[in-house]
Write a protein that holds these residues in place. Structure first.
Motif, PDB file in Angstrom:
ATOM      1  N   UNK A   1      63.146  -8.676  81.738  1.00  0.00           N
ATOM      2  CA  UNK A   1      62.172  -8.915  80.689  1.00  0.00           C
ATOM      3  C   UNK A   1      60.798  -9.260  81.255  1.00  0.00           C
ATOM      4  N   UNK A   2      60.784  -9.962  82.378  1.00  0.00           N
ATOM      5  CA  UNK A   2      59.506 -10.254  83.025  1.00  0.00           C
ATOM      6  C   UNK A   2      58.816  -8.981  83.469  1.00  0.00           C
ATOM      7  N   UNK A   3      59.596  -8.039  83.982  1.00  0.00           N
ATOM      8  CA  UNK A   3      59.059  -6.736  84.392  1.00  0.00           C
ATOM      9  C   UNK A   3      58.453  -6.008  83.196  1.00  0.00           C
ATOM     10  N   UNK A   4      59.183  -5.966  82.086  1.00  0.00           N
ATOM     11  CA  UNK A   4      58.706  -5.239  80.907  1.00  0.00           C
ATOM     12  C   UNK A   4      57.488  -5.920  80.283  1.00  0.00           C
ATOM     13  N   UNK A   5      57.484  -7.241  80.239  1.00  0.00           N
ATOM     14  CA  UNK A   5      56.320  -7.969  79.737  1.00  0.00           C
ATOM     15  C   UNK A   5      55.101  -7.671  80.598  1.00  0.00           C
ATOM     16  N   UNK A   6      55.324  -7.532  81.894  1.00  0.00           N
ATOM     17  CA  UNK A   6      54.220  -7.266  82.822  1.00  0.00           C
ATOM     18  C   UNK A   6      53.551  -5.931  82.529  1.00  0.00           C
ATOM     19  N   UNK A   7      54.336  -4.928  82.149  1.00  0.00           N
ATOM     20  CA  UNK A   7      53.746  -3.642  81.762  1.00  0.00           C
ATOM     21  C   UNK A   7      52.781  -3.831  80.595  1.00  0.00           C
ATOM     22  N   UNK A   8      53.180  -4.666  79.637  1.00  0.00           N
ATOM     23  CA  UNK A   8      52.324  -4.902  78.478  1.00  0.00           C
ATOM     24  C   UNK A   8      51.073  -5.681  78.871  1.00  0.00           C
ATOM     25  N   UNK A   9      51.228  -6.695  79.705  1.00  0.00           N
ATOM     26  CA  UNK A   9      50.076  -7.498  80.130  1.00  0.00           C
ATOM     27  C   UNK A   9      49.051  -6.643  80.865  1.00  0.00           C
ATOM     28  N   UNK A  10      49.526  -5.735  81.714  1.00  0.00           N
ATOM     29  CA  UNK A  10      48.640  -4.872  82.487  1.00  0.00           C
ATOM     30  C   UNK A  10      48.160  -3.659  81.688  1.00  0.00           C
ATOM     31  N   UNK A  11      48.660  -3.506  80.457  1.00  0.00           N
ATOM     32  CA  UNK A  11      48.272  -2.389  79.587  1.00  0.00           C
ATOM     33  C   UNK A  11      48.480  -1.042  80.279  1.00  0.00           C
ATOM     34  N   UNK A  12      49.635  -0.897  80.897  1.00  0.00           N
ATOM     35  CA  UNK A  12      49.932   0.345  81.604  1.00  0.00           C
ATOM     36  C   UNK A  12      50.033   1.535  80.652  1.00  0.00           C
ATOM     37  N   UNK A  13      50.552   1.323  79.447  1.00  0.00           N
ATOM     38  CA  UNK A  13      50.659   2.419  78.483  1.00  0.00           C
ATOM     39  C   UNK A  13      49.265   2.932  78.118  1.00  0.00           C
ATOM     40  N   UNK A  14      48.335   2.016  77.917  1.00  0.00           N
ATOM     41  CA  UNK A  14      46.957   2.402  77.609  1.00  0.00           C
ATOM     42  C   UNK A  14      46.318   3.131  78.788  1.00  0.00           C
TER      43      UNK A  14
END
Length: 277
Positions: A146-159
């Protein structure tokens, strides 16, 4: 000479138009570096608001479909466990971006045999029961996921990926049209883009999420070394992996080595968090 001048003119037009597309990008630093030192600047051509609105809509549709099929939050013990781990991790996000505490976080559990979990932009999360059951996750390992997945959101990798694809798509269309490459030539350029830029960038996103994830876990009082055992278990479930140049994820051995080094780096944060509990 006429042909040469015409080609040069087309080349200049192509460069000018592509340059305009690149100029529309905004250079940002989505997160603070943290103890793990993730400081890479990112170029965004799509607004955070647009990505978050689309993600919120998609998340609502996925949850509604799961609810209709009787697959949403069917195991109260799993739901309580996942949300407890998520809550502790979310409390630590200010170490990387204080504004994330204001996100409308949501965490749900989906009944599925799939070994998967994800976090959409803005903090909309899902954990699949297959992940918990097939890997027999400890709480520390669940925190690693979950920490890994939250990190994707924090870094806005999808954007960031959407921005790269938007700019690359415009550039490829311009070049192929101006140079008269046709469909085959354009497809070749698309493959070249993915091989030289698209996939490597995705691998860098995974590495960033790994490193930030172990720090979030450590700060939340979960053993960051569990990220290593997690990926060892993942290797047992997924015995094969594609060659590095064809993969959006780092090779398993490379990933385990990096996780081992960075989990050790954040051990003082873990010991400090444990002492407070």
């Amino acid at each position: 000479m006429k042909t040469k001048l015409l080609f040069n003119g087309k080349k200049l037009l192509c460069v000018s138009l592509t340059g305009l597309a690149l100029a529309a990008c905004e250079t940002v630093q989505t997160t603070q570096g943290g103890a793990v030192g993730v400081n890479r600047q990112q170029r965004m051509a799509i607004s955070a608001e647009a990505i978050e609105q689309a993600s919120t809509k998609e998340y609502a549709q996925v949850m509604a479909a799961a609810q209709k099929k009787g697959l949403l939050n069917q195991n109260p013990a799993y739901v309580n466990r996942v949300r407890t781990v998520a809550s502790r991790l979310i409390q630590q996000v200010p170490a990387f971006r204080p504004d994330a505490t204001k996100w409308d976080w949501e965490v749900n559990v989906l009944t599925s045999s799939e070994v998967n979990a994800w976090c959409m932009p803005g903090g909309k999360m899902a954990v699949y029961t297959g992940l918990i059951e097939k890997l027999r996750l400890t709480d520390d390992e669940l925190a690693a996921v979950m920490g890994h997945e939250i990190s994707h959101a924090l870094r806005e990798h999808a954007r960031e990926r959407a921005s790269e694809q938007a700019v690359a798509g415009l550039g490829i269309s311009i070049v192929s049209a101006v140079a008269g490459l046709g469909d085959i030539g354009q497809k070749g350029m698309e493959y070249a883009y993915m091989g030289l830029l698209g996939l490597p960038n995705s691998r860098s996103h995974e590495t960033e999420a790994d490193r930030i994830g172990v720090e979030l876990a450590a700060r939340a009082g979960y053993d960051p070394r569990a990220a290593v055992t997690l990926w060892q278990k993942m290797g047992q479930v997924n015995s094969g992996e594609p060659p590095k140049f064809m993969s959006t994820h780092p090779p398993r051995a490379e990933r385990l080595s990096d996780l081992t080094a960075y989990s050790q780096r954040v051990m003082p944060l873990y010991e400090k968090a444990r002492a407070k509990r």
